[in-house]
Design a protein around this motif. Structure first.
Motif, short mmCIF file in Angstrom:
data_model
loop_
_atom_site.label_atom_id
_atom_site.label_comp_id
_atom_site.label_asym_id
_atom_site.label_seq_id
_atom_site.Cartn_x
_atom_site.Cartn_y
_atom_site.Cartn_z
N ALA A 4 0.90 -1.63 0.11
CA ALA A 4 -0.35 0.02 -0.34
C ALA A 4 1.01 1.09 -0.01
O ALA A 4 0.35 2.24 -0.06
CB ALA A 4 -0.83 -0.49 0.77
N ARG A 5 2.17 1.43 0.22
CA ARG A 5 3.41 2.38 0.17
C ARG A 5 3.87 2.51 -0.76
O ARG A 5 4.67 3.30 -0.60
CB ARG A 5 4.11 2.46 1.70
CG ARG A 5 2.86 2.18 3.36
CD ARG A 5 4.29 2.28 4.50
NE ARG A 5 5.56 3.27 4.11
CZ ARG A 5 5.29 4.32 5.02
NH1 ARG A 5 4.21 4.40 5.69
NH2 ARG A 5 6.30 4.81 5.08
N GLN A 6 4.08 1.81 -1.68
CA GLN A 6 4.19 1.10 -3.19
C GLN A 6 3.72 2.79 -4.07
O GLN A 6 2.32 2.83 -3.66
CB GLN A 6 4.63 0.73 -3.57
CG GLN A 6 5.70 -0.29 -2.67
CD GLN A 6 5.98 -2.04 -3.57
OE1 GLN A 6 4.44 -2.85 -4.60
NE2 GLN A 6 6.48 -2.44 -3.03
N LYS A 7 4.25 3.16 -5.08
CA LYS A 7 4.12 3.97 -6.10
C LYS A 7 2.80 3.06 -7.07
O LYS A 7 2.69 1.44 -6.86
CB LYS A 7 4.78 4.15 -6.76
CG LYS A 7 6.39 5.39 -6.44
CD LYS A 7 7.18 5.48 -7.21
CE LYS A 7 7.62 6.21 -6.43
NZ LYS A 7 8.66 6.92 -7.91
N PRO A 8 1.96 3.29 -7.48
CA PRO A 8 1.18 2.95 -8.26
C PRO A 8 1.83 1.91 -8.99
O PRO A 8 0.32 1.01 -8.95
CB PRO A 8 -0.39 4.34 -8.70
CG PRO A 8 0.16 5.80 -8.20
CD PRO A 8 1.70 4.82 -8.03
N LYS A 9 1.95 2.47 -9.48
CA LYS A 9 2.81 1.25 -10.99
C LYS A 9 3.49 -0.26 -9.84
O LYS A 9 2.76 -1.41 -10.53
CB LYS A 9 3.76 1.26 -11.29
CG LYS A 9 3.22 2.41 -12.88
CD LYS A 9 4.50 3.28 -13.31
CE LYS A 9 3.87 4.09 -14.55
NZ LYS A 9 4.28 4.68 -15.39
N SER A 10 3.62 -0.19 -9.09
CA SER A 10 4.83 -0.70 -8.26
C SER A 10 3.69 -1.60 -7.45
O SER A 10 3.68 -2.84 -7.34
CB SER A 10 5.81 -0.59 -6.96
OG SER A 10 6.56 -0.08 -8.30
N GLN A 11 2.50 -1.08 -6.96
CA GLN A 11 0.92 -1.62 -6.06
C GLN A 11 0.65 -2.45 -7.06
O GLN A 11 0.42 -3.85 -6.84
CB GLN A 11 0.21 -0.80 -5.67
CG GLN A 11 0.21 0.12 -5.15
CD GLN A 11 -0.14 1.63 -3.95
OE1 GLN A 11 -1.51 0.95 -4.80
NE2 GLN A 11 -0.26 2.29 -3.29
N ALA A 12 0.44 -2.58 -8.69
CA ALA A 12 -0.22 -2.97 -9.69
C ALA A 12 0.84 -4.45 -9.80
O ALA A 12 -0.37 -5.52 -9.77
CB ALA A 12 -0.28 -1.99 -11.03
N LEU A 13 1.92 -3.99 -9.60
CA LEU A 13 2.87 -5.65 -9.84
C LEU A 13 2.76 -6.24 -8.64
O LEU A 13 2.64 -7.77 -8.92
CB LEU A 13 4.29 -4.69 -10.09
CG LEU A 13 5.53 -5.59 -10.79
CD1 LEU A 13 5.26 -7.05 -11.73
CD2 LEU A 13 6.88 -5.41 -10.56
N THR A 14 2.46 -5.96 -7.33
CA THR A 14 2.97 -7.02 -6.44
C THR A 14 1.21 -7.22 -6.41
O THR A 14 1.62 -8.47 -5.83
CB THR A 14 3.07 -5.66 -5.37
OG1 THR A 14 2.27 -4.48 -5.40
CG2 THR A 14 4.92 -4.98 -5.16
N VAL A 15 0.11 -6.49 -6.84
CA VAL A 15 -1.17 -7.05 -6.38
C VAL A 15 -0.77 -8.62 -8.11
O VAL A 15 -1.37 -9.60 -7.57
CB VAL A 15 -2.56 -6.29 -6.81
CG1 VAL A 15 -3.36 -7.31 -7.23
CG2 VAL A 15 -2.21 -5.58 -6.44
N LEU A 16 -0.07 -8.64 -8.54
CA LEU A 16 0.20 -8.80 -9.99
C LEU A 16 0.42 -10.23 -9.11
O LEU A 16 0.93 -11.62 -9.54
CB LEU A 16 0.09 -8.47 -11.07
CG LEU A 16 0.73 -9.81 -12.16
CD1 LEU A 16 -0.86 -10.45 -12.74
CD2 LEU A 16 1.36 -9.25 -13.09
N LEU A 17 1.61 -9.86 -8.91
CA LEU A 17 2.87 -11.47 -7.65
C LEU A 17 1.70 -12.11 -7.16
O LEU A 17 2.21 -13.36 -7.03
CB LEU A 17 4.01 -10.61 -7.45
CG LEU A 17 4.96 -9.91 -8.15
CD1 LEU A 17 6.11 -9.26 -7.99
CD2 LEU A 17 5.84 -10.87 -9.44
N VAL A 18 0.94 -11.44 -6.26
CA VAL A 18 0.42 -12.09 -5.37
C VAL A 18 -0.51 -13.14 -5.11
O VAL A 18 -0.85 -14.42 -5.13
CB VAL A 18 -0.27 -11.06 -4.56
CG1 VAL A 18 -1.10 -11.91 -3.08
CG2 VAL A 18 1.05 -10.28 -3.25
N THR A 19 -1.42 -12.65 -6.57
CA THR A 19 -2.26 -13.01 -6.94
C THR A 19 -2.37 -14.31 -8.41
O THR A 19 -2.62 -15.33 -9.00
CB THR A 19 -3.20 -12.35 -7.84
OG1 THR A 19 -2.71 -11.12 -8.80
CG2 THR A 19 -4.06 -11.66 -6.71
N LEU A 20 -0.61 -14.31 -8.64
CA LEU A 20 -0.47 -14.89 -9.99
C LEU A 20 -0.67 -16.17 -9.45
O LEU A 20 -0.99 -17.47 -11.01
CB LEU A 20 0.84 -14.85 -9.95
CG LEU A 20 1.51 -15.59 -11.75
CD1 LEU A 20 0.37 -15.03 -12.82
CD2 LEU A 20 3.08 -14.67 -11.76
#
Length: 258
Positions: A87-103
């Motif tokens: 949640a503290r990351q930048k929007p683009k990094s948030q999208a990447l981390t959410v992808l890694l979690v849901t992958l």
């Protein structure tokens, strides 16, 4: 709006056929004796008396509740820091981390559990530890995503206001961030605890048949022994426990908002 309301009818039929009717059948089997015909039903409480009179069945239930509670606590301890960092990351990094979690969730849960069976079996991990690892691995993303959603909805101006009033990072987290994110924690508890307490194929695959939970008992009595009446009684007991758990979590979710 009235014309669109008719679109609900197929879903109502679907709920009646696939949810309500099976639940009514479970209730009917739970309160009847084995070998009934449709015209001569014999109602009894023997199935429930059998469950609570034999010490084995309550002990399996307590073991299942312990497994679900420990799994939920581990998911909170591991998932909250991960969600906070996301949640503290930048929007683009948030999208990447959410992808890694849901992958990993894109792959069937059964396939992932089979993969863990091979990995942990070669490492010689004890059966109970294998079950815990499988539970946490499969249900951790649900906790992370719920907490992340709650954290990402927090207005950044509230954090700024807390700093302007002299609060340090620790005080800001304890008095602003944590209380506002508790709704996500409660939602995560619901999504982790309920499937964990009734899971049957994770302990069956990773426990090697040596770690039996309440879900395994239900499966055995329905599939192996064919005693649907006793299996339905166990299912009904689990349904009551799940409903109580949902009620408690809803109460916990309302209190922070109030």
């Amino acid at each position: 709006m009235k014309s669109f309301s008719k679109l609900v009818y197929p879903y109502i039929v679907w709920m009646i056929g696939l949810i309500i009717v099976p639940m009514l059948m479970i209730v009917l089997y739970a309160f009847t004796v084995q070998g009934n015909s449709v015209l001569t039903l014999t109602f009894t409480f023997d199935n429930f008396a059998r469950f609570f009179s034999d010490s084995i069945f309550p002990s399996v239930l307590l073991k299942s509740l312990k497994m679900a509670v420990v799994t939920t606590v581990i998911c909170i301890v591991v998932g909250y820091p991960m969600a906070y960092i996301m949640a503290r990351q930048k929007p683009k990094s948030q999208a990447l981390t959410v992808l890694l979690v849901t992958l990993p969730m894109w792959i069937n849960m059964l396939v992932r559990t089979y993969a863990w069976k091979g990995i942990l079996g070669r490492l010689g991990v004890p059966s109970e530890m294998r079950v815990y690892i499988g539970m946490v691995y499969n249900f951790l993303p649900f906790m992370i995503l719920q907490i992340y959603t709650a954290l990402s909805k927090i207005d950044p101006s509230l954090i700024t206001a807390a700093h302007d009033l002299g609060a340090d990072e620790k005080q800001t987290f304890m008095r602003v961030t944590l209380p506002l994110s508790l709704s996500g924690v409660v939602s995560g508890i619901t999504l982790v605890f309920l499937p964990a307490v009734s899971s049957f194929f994770i302990p069956k695959l990773l426990g090697g048949g040596q770690y039996v939970l309440i879900g395994n008992l239900i499966e055995d009595y329905f599939v192996s022994t064919g005693d649907w009446n006793f299996g339905s009684a166990i299912s009904l007991i689990m349904a009551v426990i799940i409903l109580i758990s949902m009620y408690i979590t809803r109460k916990l979710d309302k209190e922070p908002k109030e």
